[in-house]
Design a protein around this motif. Structure first.
Motif, PDB file in Angstrom:
ATOM      1  N   ALA A  51      33.571  42.262  40.056  1.00  0.00           N
ATOM      2  CA  ALA A  51      34.770  42.634  39.306  1.00  0.00           C
ATOM      3  C   ALA A  51      34.793  41.890  37.985  1.00  0.00           C
ATOM      4  N   ALA A  52      35.391  42.521  36.973  1.00  0.00           N
ATOM      5  CA  ALA A  52      35.614  41.885  35.680  1.00  0.00           C
ATOM      6  C   ALA A  52      37.060  42.146  35.285  1.00  0.00           C
ATOM      7  N   ILE A  53      37.820  41.088  35.056  1.00  0.00           N
ATOM      8  CA  ILE A  53      39.248  41.198  34.749  1.00  0.00           C
ATOM      9  C   ILE A  53      39.463  40.731  33.318  1.00  0.00           C
ATOM     10  N   THR A  54      39.970  41.609  32.469  1.00  0.00           N
ATOM     11  CA  THR A  54      40.185  41.281  31.066  1.00  0.00           C
ATOM     12  C   THR A  54      41.567  40.664  30.883  1.00  0.00           C
ATOM     13  N   ILE A  55      41.633  39.522  30.186  1.00  0.00           N
ATOM     14  CA  ILE A  55      42.922  38.878  29.921  1.00  0.00           C
ATOM     15  C   ILE A  55      43.330  39.144  28.478  1.00  0.00           C
ATOM     16  N   ASP A  56      44.529  38.715  28.095  1.00  0.00           N
ATOM     17  CA  ASP A  56      45.117  39.187  26.837  1.00  0.00           C
ATOM     18  C   ASP A  56      44.433  38.658  25.581  1.00  0.00           C
ATOM     19  N   ASN A  57      43.569  37.647  25.706  1.00  0.00           N
ATOM     20  CA  ASN A  57      42.836  37.182  24.523  1.00  0.00           C
ATOM     21  C   ASN A  57      41.494  37.882  24.360  1.00  0.00           C
ATOM     22  N   GLY A  58      41.261  38.904  25.208  1.00  0.00           N
ATOM     23  CA  GLY A  58      40.031  39.682  25.127  1.00  0.00           C
ATOM     24  C   GLY A  58      38.897  39.150  25.979  1.00  0.00           C
ATOM     25  N   LYS A  59      39.045  37.924  26.498  1.00  0.00           N
ATOM     26  CA  LYS A  59      38.015  37.354  27.355  1.00  0.00           C
ATOM     27  C   LYS A  59      38.137  37.938  28.763  1.00  0.00           C
ATOM     28  N   THR A  60      37.107  37.714  29.558  1.00  0.00           N
ATOM     29  CA  THR A  60      37.115  38.265  30.912  1.00  0.00           C
ATOM     30  C   THR A  60      36.916  37.167  31.951  1.00  0.00           C
ATOM     31  N   ILE A  61      37.441  37.446  33.137  1.00  0.00           N
ATOM     32  CA  ILE A  61      37.160  36.641  34.321  1.00  0.00           C
ATOM     33  C   ILE A  61      36.147  37.425  35.136  1.00  0.00           C
ATOM     34  N   GLN A  62      34.982  36.859  35.344  1.00  0.00           N
ATOM     35  CA  GLN A  62      33.888  37.561  36.014  1.00  0.00           C
ATOM     36  C   GLN A  62      33.781  37.129  37.474  1.00  0.00           C
ATOM     37  N   PHE A  63      33.809  38.087  38.357  1.00  0.00           N
ATOM     38  CA  PHE A  63      33.518  37.852  39.767  1.00  0.00           C
ATOM     39  C   PHE A  63      32.162  38.495  40.058  1.00  0.00           C
ATOM     40  N   ASP A  64      31.100  37.684  40.100  1.00  0.00           N
ATOM     41  CA  ASP A  64      29.810  38.239  40.490  1.00  0.00           C
ATOM     42  C   ASP A  64      29.786  38.412  42.006  1.00  0.00           C
ATOM     43  N   GLU A  65      28.654  38.822  42.534  1.00  0.00           N
ATOM     44  CA  GLU A  65      28.615  39.155  43.961  1.00  0.00           C
ATOM     45  C   GLU A  65      28.905  37.949  44.848  1.00  0.00           C
ATOM     46  N   THR A 272      42.770  34.769  49.022  1.00  0.00           N
ATOM     47  CA  THR A 272      41.705  34.048  48.331  1.00  0.00           C
ATOM     48  C   THR A 272      41.388  34.696  46.990  1.00  0.00           C
ATOM     49  N   PHE A 273      41.414  36.018  46.953  1.00  0.00           N
ATOM     50  CA  PHE A 273      41.096  36.749  45.717  1.00  0.00           C
ATOM     51  C   PHE A 273      42.050  36.338  44.595  1.00  0.00           C
ATOM     52  N   THR A 274      43.351  36.372  44.884  1.00  0.00           N
ATOM     53  CA  THR A 274      44.312  36.044  43.829  1.00  0.00           C
ATOM     54  C   THR A 274      44.259  34.563  43.476  1.00  0.00           C
ATOM     55  N   GLN A 275      43.972  33.707  44.461  1.00  0.00           N
ATOM     56  CA  GLN A 275      43.828  32.284  44.143  1.00  0.00           C
ATOM     57  C   GLN A 275      42.668  32.041  43.188  1.00  0.00           C
ATOM     58  N   LEU A 276      41.517  32.693  43.474  1.00  0.00           N
ATOM     59  CA  LEU A 276      40.355  32.512  42.612  1.00  0.00           C
ATOM     60  C   LEU A 276      40.603  33.083  41.224  1.00  0.00           C
ATOM     61  N   MET A 277      41.301  34.224  41.154  1.00  0.00           N
ATOM     62  CA  MET A 277      41.592  34.828  39.859  1.00  0.00           C
ATOM     63  C   MET A 277      42.469  33.898  39.025  1.00  0.00           C
ATOM     64  N   VAL A 278      43.538  33.365  39.644  1.00  0.00           N
ATOM     65  CA  VAL A 278      44.426  32.442  38.928  1.00  0.00           C
ATOM     66  C   VAL A 278      43.695  31.149  38.584  1.00  0.00           C
ATOM     67  N   LEU A 281      41.377  31.662  35.666  1.00  0.00           N
ATOM     68  CA  LEU A 281      42.168  31.814  34.443  1.00  0.00           C
ATOM     69  C   LEU A 281      42.648  30.457  33.941  1.00  0.00           C
ATOM     70  N   LEU A 282      43.210  29.638  34.849  1.00  0.00           N
ATOM     71  CA  LEU A 282      43.759  28.343  34.449  1.00  0.00           C
ATOM     72  C   LEU A 282      42.670  27.388  33.971  1.00  0.00           C
ATOM     73  N   HIS A 283      41.518  27.418  34.629  1.00  0.00           N
ATOM     74  CA  HIS A 283      40.429  26.561  34.187  1.00  0.00           C
ATOM     75  C   HIS A 283      39.876  27.028  32.836  1.00  0.00           C
ATOM     76  N   GLN A 284      39.868  28.330  32.610  1.00  0.00           N
ATOM     77  CA  GLN A 284      39.416  28.852  31.325  1.00  0.00           C
ATOM     78  C   GLN A 284      40.384  28.462  30.209  1.00  0.00           C
ATOM     79  N   TRP A 285      41.678  28.565  30.493  1.00  0.00           N
ATOM     80  CA  TRP A 285      42.701  28.203  29.508  1.00  0.00           C
ATOM     81  C   TRP A 285      42.766  26.693  29.287  1.00  0.00           C
ATOM     82  N   GLY A 286      42.720  25.930  30.381  1.00  0.00           N
ATOM     83  CA  GLY A 286      43.047  24.510  30.313  1.00  0.00           C
ATOM     84  C   GLY A 286      44.562  24.341  30.263  1.00  0.00           C
TER      85      GLY A 286
END
Length: 400
Positions: A51-65, A272-278, A281-286
């Motif tokens: 899965a690839a989830i696009t956030i509002d700054n144009g970056k993505t959160i990538q879930f590889d296999e 787990t899915f939503t925890q990893l997504m959040v 996101l938080l680690h990417q943002w800081g």
């Protein structure tokens, strides 16, 4: 503190689930460990691979296999470790709880992830709680009202189970739902001292903490807690997503452990899915990126609040009373000259295609008459707010 009197017999009887314990051991174990212990399904059978989830700054959160396999699998009941670590650092930055520095495990602060939260009586009434109303005004709970209620007991009565002293104070301290009221710093200090005197807990349910319109933000009960008597509930529902159902609870380790044990035998864990997504996101943002996002959210709701108040000033002046909220997404209106607005709101207003919530929906006794209604400024446009209050003003005038 001795937490025994705050734990029910049913909660005290809970023991860690052996299956959950082995699942968590497996999650922490090196890959060399051969597990025949848990009943986790084999993720190779799952149809979702990436899965690839696009956030509002144009970056993505990538879930590889590999991450997807983890995201769709069972996880720790308290929450995934990397998210818990990030949240604990955030709590220290925002509140710096004194109990965090206690050397004793009894006094240590702990934290767990929850599946969102829902404020209000709907959680407490089914539990058979003996609830006592405490008066409030535009600045939240009135300490003198709480003092008067507590004066029925002596401080030492808390040590006698037969005296049935209050166990906890439940409060939504910022942008209270439904009133929009926020507790002042001085009132929090007075209330906390009463909690110490009469030995009760404070449940600080604060889903609108990140929607405070004025700086500096009010200090929290958690930041004042020197005894380990505050249980704080935070939510991402208002600032990241309500549908993800992600929140977190901070408080004394012995009580957070009880929450985790309950989770083990109910929902097992937050998705787990939503925890990893959040978490990603938080680690990417800081922390700074997260707080910058919060400022954008606050700015949006501040404009919405101002639009609702402008419409109220225009159409409801002389017909109703209200106070401007300093947080949240609600305004609490009192209609003048009408003792119970239930019929006006639930019948007449709906026919005019406007929806509000009558005040008695928030009372312990929902059959009691109420001149109040709650209006939310979260979704409607400024133009819609103006039209809604114009129609409401016409209905009020017809009803007087």
């Amino acid at each position: 503190m001795n937490y025994a009197r705050f734990i029910t017999a049913r909660s005290a009887a809970r023991r860690p689930s052996p299956i959950r314990v082995f699942t968590e051991i497996q999650n922490r174990a090196p890959k060399s460990v051969i597990s025949l212990a848990t009943g986790s399904p084999n993720p190779n059978t799952f149809p979702f691979k990436a899965a690839a989830i696009t956030i509002d700054n144009g970056k993505t959160i990538q879930f590889d296999e590999q991450i997807m396999k983890r995201a769709l699998q069972y996880s720790e009941s308290a929450g995934i470790p990397e998210l818990l670590s990030w949240l604990k650092q955030l709590q220290v930055k925002l509140h710096n709880p004194p109990t965090l520095h206690y050397p004793s495990s009894q006094g240590q602060m702990d934290i767990c992830v929850t599946s969102g939260s829902q404020e209000g009586l709907c959680k407490l009434q089914p539990l058979g709680c003996n609830m006592i109303n405490v008066s409030s005004d535009e600045y939240g709970i009135i300490p003198d009202s709480l003092k008067e209620i507590l004066s029925k007991w002596k401080p030492e009565d808390s040590k006698n189970p037969e005296k049935n002293t209050p166990k906890f104070l439940y409060t939504v301290p910022n942008g209270d739902n439904p009133t929009g009221n926020s507790l002042t710093s001085n009132r929090k200090k007075e209330i906390y001292e009463l909690a110490r005197k009469y030995d009760f807990l404070i449940i600080e349910d604060d889903p609108y903490y990140f929607l405070q319109f004025n700086k500096p933000w009010a200090p929290t009960f958690l930041s004042m807690d020197v005894d380990g008597r505050v249980i704080r509930a935070d939510s991402f529902s208002k600032v990241l997503s309500s549908g993800l159902r992600i929140g977190f609870i901070t408080g004394p380790k012995p009580l957070i452990e009880r929450v985790v044990l309950h989770t083990q035998v109910s929902t097992l864990h937050t998705s787990t899915f939503t925890q990893l997504m959040v978490s990603q996101l938080l680690h990417q943002w800081g922390e700074e990126g997260f707080l910058a996002h919060i400022e954008r959210v606050i700015d949006y709701y501040r404009k919405q609040k101002d639009a609702l108040l402008t419409a109220a000033d225009k159409w409801l002046s002389g017909l109703a009373e209200w106070h401007a909220p300093t947080a949240g997404m609600f305004v609490w209106f009192k209609i003048k000259g009408i003792s119970d607005v239930k019929k006006l709101v639930e019948e007449k207003a709906i026919k005019k295609e406007i929806l509000m919530v009558p005040g008695n929906a928030f009372y312990i006794d929902s059959s009691a008459p109420s001149p109040y209604f709650r209006a939310s400024f979260s979704l409607a446009s400024p133009e819609q707010m103006d039209i809604a209050f114009q129609r409401l003003a016409e209905l009020i005038k017809e009803s007087l």
